[in-house]
Write a protein that holds these residues in place. Structure first.
Motif, PDB file in Angstrom:
ATOM      1  N   LEU B 106      -9.673   8.685   9.156  1.00  0.00           N
ATOM      2  CA  LEU B 106     -10.102   9.351   7.927  1.00  0.00           C
ATOM      3  C   LEU B 106      -8.923   9.544   6.977  1.00  0.00           C
ATOM      4  CD1 LEU B 106     -12.559  12.071   9.299  1.00  0.00           C
ATOM      5  CD2 LEU B 106     -13.074   9.759   8.520  1.00  0.00           C
ATOM      6  N   LEU B 107      -7.774   9.943   7.524  1.00  0.00           N
ATOM      7  CA  LEU B 107      -6.600  10.138   6.669  1.00  0.00           C
ATOM      8  C   LEU B 107      -6.151   8.792   6.103  1.00  0.00           C
ATOM      9  CD1 LEU B 107      -4.440  11.884   5.393  1.00  0.00           C
ATOM     10  CD2 LEU B 107      -3.114  11.727   7.495  1.00  0.00           C
ATOM     11  N   ALA B 108      -6.200   7.754   6.937  1.00  0.00           N
ATOM     12  CA  ALA B 108      -5.834   6.415   6.465  1.00  0.00           C
ATOM     13  C   ALA B 108      -6.755   6.003   5.317  1.00  0.00           C
ATOM     14  CB  ALA B 108      -5.919   5.398   7.604  1.00  0.00           C
ATOM     15  N   ASP B 109      -8.057   6.291   5.441  1.00  0.00           N
ATOM     16  CA  ASP B 109      -9.003   5.966   4.366  1.00  0.00           C
ATOM     17  C   ASP B 109      -8.652   6.704   3.090  1.00  0.00           C
ATOM     18  OD1 ASP B 109     -12.115   5.630   6.325  1.00  0.00           O
ATOM     19  OD2 ASP B 109     -10.385   4.308   6.046  1.00  0.00           O
ATOM     20  N   CYS B 110      -8.322   7.996   3.211  1.00  0.00           N
ATOM     21  CA  CYS B 110      -7.965   8.773   2.017  1.00  0.00           C
ATOM     22  C   CYS B 110      -6.702   8.207   1.378  1.00  0.00           C
ATOM     23  CB  CYS B 110      -7.759  10.242   2.363  1.00  0.00           C
ATOM     24  SG  CYS B 110      -9.316  11.110   2.630  1.00  0.00           S
ATOM     25  N   LEU B 111      -5.770   7.783   2.210  1.00  0.00           N
ATOM     26  CA  LEU B 111      -4.535   7.213   1.683  1.00  0.00           C
ATOM     27  C   LEU B 111      -4.845   5.943   0.895  1.00  0.00           C
ATOM     28  CD1 LEU B 111      -1.492   7.229   1.451  1.00  0.00           C
ATOM     29  CD2 LEU B 111      -1.339   6.246   3.734  1.00  0.00           C
ATOM     30  N   SER B 112      -5.724   5.104   1.433  1.00  0.00           N
ATOM     31  CA  SER B 112      -6.099   3.879   0.717  1.00  0.00           C
ATOM     32  C   SER B 112      -6.769   4.194  -0.604  1.00  0.00           C
ATOM     33  CB  SER B 112      -7.034   3.023   1.573  1.00  0.00           C
ATOM     34  OG  SER B 112      -6.367   2.605   2.740  1.00  0.00           O
ATOM     35  N   ILE B 113      -7.600   5.227  -0.635  1.00  0.00           N
ATOM     36  CA  ILE B 113      -8.260   5.618  -1.886  1.00  0.00           C
ATOM     37  C   ILE B 113      -7.225   6.053  -2.911  1.00  0.00           C
ATOM     38  CG2 ILE B 113      -9.792   7.290  -2.985  1.00  0.00           C
ATOM     39  CD1 ILE B 113     -11.484   5.593  -1.393  1.00  0.00           C
ATOM     40  N   VAL B 114      -6.259   6.865  -2.496  1.00  0.00           N
ATOM     41  CA  VAL B 114      -5.227   7.330  -3.431  1.00  0.00           C
ATOM     42  C   VAL B 114      -4.449   6.133  -3.981  1.00  0.00           C
ATOM     43  CG1 VAL B 114      -3.124   8.686  -3.705  1.00  0.00           C
ATOM     44  CG2 VAL B 114      -4.999   9.595  -2.357  1.00  0.00           C
ATOM     45  N   VAL B 115      -4.088   5.208  -3.104  1.00  0.00           N
ATOM     46  CA  VAL B 115      -3.362   4.015  -3.552  1.00  0.00           C
ATOM     47  C   VAL B 115      -4.222   3.222  -4.542  1.00  0.00           C
ATOM     48  CG1 VAL B 115      -2.396   1.795  -2.794  1.00  0.00           C
ATOM     49  CG2 VAL B 115      -1.908   3.858  -1.498  1.00  0.00           C
ATOM     50  N   ALA B 116      -5.523   3.120  -4.258  1.00  0.00           N
ATOM     51  CA  ALA B 116      -6.432   2.415  -5.172  1.00  0.00           C
ATOM     52  C   ALA B 116      -6.473   3.084  -6.544  1.00  0.00           C
ATOM     53  CB  ALA B 116      -7.841   2.348  -4.578  1.00  0.00           C
ATOM     54  N   THR B 117      -6.525   4.421  -6.575  1.00  0.00           N
ATOM     55  CA  THR B 117      -6.583   5.103  -7.877  1.00  0.00           C
ATOM     56  C   THR B 117      -5.295   4.870  -8.644  1.00  0.00           C
ATOM     57  OG1 THR B 117      -5.744   7.229  -7.053  1.00  0.00           O
ATOM     58  CG2 THR B 117      -8.120   6.956  -7.076  1.00  0.00           C
ATOM     59  N   LYS B 118      -4.182   4.785  -7.929  1.00  0.00           N
ATOM     60  CA  LYS B 118      -2.902   4.569  -8.616  1.00  0.00           C
ATOM     61  C   LYS B 118      -2.743   3.126  -9.079  1.00  0.00           C
ATOM     62  CE  LYS B 118       0.797   6.309  -8.942  1.00  0.00           C
ATOM     63  NZ  LYS B 118       0.816   7.484  -9.790  1.00  0.00           N
ATOM     64  N   PHE B 119      -3.135   2.177  -8.246  1.00  0.00           N
ATOM     65  CA  PHE B 119      -2.840   0.783  -8.533  1.00  0.00           C
ATOM     66  C   PHE B 119      -3.894   0.104  -9.399  1.00  0.00           C
ATOM     67  CE2 PHE B 119       0.477  -0.786  -5.273  1.00  0.00           C
ATOM     68  CZ  PHE B 119       1.090   0.450  -5.213  1.00  0.00           C
ATOM     69  N   GLY B 120      -5.107   0.650  -9.434  1.00  0.00           N
ATOM     70  CA  GLY B 120      -6.183   0.037 -10.222  1.00  0.00           C
ATOM     71  C   GLY B 120      -6.435  -1.383  -9.752  1.00  0.00           C
ATOM     72  N   SER B 121      -6.528  -2.306 -10.715  1.00  0.00           N
ATOM     73  CA  SER B 121      -6.875  -3.680 -10.339  1.00  0.00           C
ATOM     74  C   SER B 121      -5.769  -4.372  -9.538  1.00  0.00           C
ATOM     75  CB  SER B 121      -7.221  -4.497 -11.578  1.00  0.00           C
ATOM     76  OG  SER B 121      -6.117  -4.465 -12.462  1.00  0.00           O
ATOM     77  N   ALA B 122      -4.547  -3.788  -9.564  1.00  0.00           N
ATOM     78  CA  ALA B 122      -3.472  -4.378  -8.761  1.00  0.00           C
ATOM     79  C   ALA B 122      -3.770  -4.197  -7.275  1.00  0.00           C
ATOM     80  CB  ALA B 122      -2.130  -3.729  -9.117  1.00  0.00           C
ATOM     81  N   PHE B 123      -4.694  -3.278  -6.931  1.00  0.00           N
ATOM     82  CA  PHE B 123      -5.123  -3.126  -5.543  1.00  0.00           C
ATOM     83  C   PHE B 123      -6.213  -4.163  -5.308  1.00  0.00           C
ATOM     84  CE2 PHE B 123      -4.683  -0.907  -1.705  1.00  0.00           C
ATOM     85  CZ  PHE B 123      -5.902  -0.522  -1.175  1.00  0.00           C
ATOM     86  N   SER B 124      -5.769  -5.429  -5.321  1.00  0.00           N
ATOM     87  CA  SER B 124      -6.702  -6.546  -5.211  1.00  0.00           C
ATOM     88  C   SER B 124      -7.301  -6.585  -3.807  1.00  0.00           C
ATOM     89  CB  SER B 124      -5.933  -7.849  -5.451  1.00  0.00           C
ATOM     90  OG  SER B 124      -5.034  -8.054  -4.364  1.00  0.00           O
TER      91      SER B 124
END
Lengths: 147, 147
Positions: B106-124
């Motif tokens: 669950l924490l790993a999932d939240c971390l991925s979400i935070v990275v996605a919000t920061k990186f936007g489309s760069a989180f390909s």
């Protein structure tokens, strides 16, 4: 029955009213096929799914992604009875399509990532919680008729 | 042993290089506590976690978020033996902290979400797939001493 706060209802309506279904649909399904490659087994007739680029450019993936995300519309409009809304779809996925219900959660996770990437900082923890709750209810409803 | 392609190694290093531990750590942990509220049971000594606002403003959450994310640094720099690296940490989470290992995911999932919000489309999709593979290995390593 699932209880929804005013904030959760408003957030879900807002998110979906502004959503670009074509993009979110294509991105969510493509990511599911790329990040969890075993899901490709359900799409044997989609042609080239050989690598990420092929999946991203595959028109059948894009079209089907759109179908799936539009399927969420009914849940958005019937938040107080998502279970009944998806009863038939659940039977279809279990008896005809033979989809392992774990995969519903994986697709929901990919959709969450796509929305997070699009919204950036606007995807606050509260919005994340509301969307994940909504998708969890959808996932649960789709798995309901399996047993 | 986990196999990493050159491309995957580069992606993990790149993503890590663009993240600020001080910024991302607190956000990931806060989202865990907000989106999956049962996880608050592990942090009874943290004071006020009664609302999203309280969690986001809580200094102990912030401190601990930085600690947890700081520990990921070692894995980024030692991708070929993440299991060995986290053996002691795994034992501690099992023996002393009694953390249900589902929560690591669950924490790993939240971390991925935070990275996605920061990186936007760069989180390909490719970046997402690689990043989630990396976090899955970390989660598996943290679970390795449980059995």
């Amino acid at each position: 029955m699932v209880e929804w706060t005013e904030f959760e209802r408003a957030t879900i309506q807002d998110l979906f009213s502004k959503m670009d279904y074509d993009t979110v649909g294509q991105q969510s399904l493509a990511r599911c096929l790329i990040v969890y490659p075993w899901t490709q087994r359900y799409f044997g007739n989609f042609g080239n799914l050989y690598n990420a680029a092929a999946i991203m450019g595959n028109p059948k993936v894009a079209a089907h992604g759109k179908v799936v995300i539009h399927g969420l519309d009914r849940a958005v409009k019937n938040m107080d009875n998502i279970k009944a809304t998806y009863a038939e779809l659940s039977v279809l996925h279990s008896e005809k399509l033979h989809v392992d219900p774990d995969n519903f959660r994986l697709l929901a996770d990919c959709m969450t990532v796509v929305v997070a990437a699009q919204q950036g900082a606007a995807f606050t923890p509260d919005v994340q919680a509301a969307l994940q709750k909504f998708l969890a209810v959808v996932v649960s409803s789709l798995g309901r008729q399996y047993h | 042993m986990v196999e990493w392609s050159a491309a995957e190694r580069k992606i993990v290093a790149d993503v890590w290089g663009k993240i600020s531990i001080d910024e991302i750590g607190p956000q990931a942990l806060a989202r865990l506590l907000i989106v999956y509220p049962w996880t608050q049971r592990y942090f009874a000594s943290f004071g006020d976690l009664s609302s999203a606002g309280a969690v986001l403003g809580n200094p102990k959450v912030s401190e601990h978020g930085k600690t947890v994310l700081g520990a990921l640094d070692k894995a980024v720099k030692n991708m070929d033996d993440i299991k060995g690296l986290y053996a002691k940490l795994s034992k501690m989470h099992y023996d002393k902290l009694n953390v249900d290992p589902d929560n690591f995911r669950l924490l790993a999932d939240c971390l991925s979400i935070v990275v996605a919000t920061k990186f936007g489309s760069a989180f390909s999709p490719e970046v997402q797939a690689t990043w989630q593979k990396f976090l899955s290995v970390v989660v598996a390593a943290l679970t390795s001493k449980y059995f």
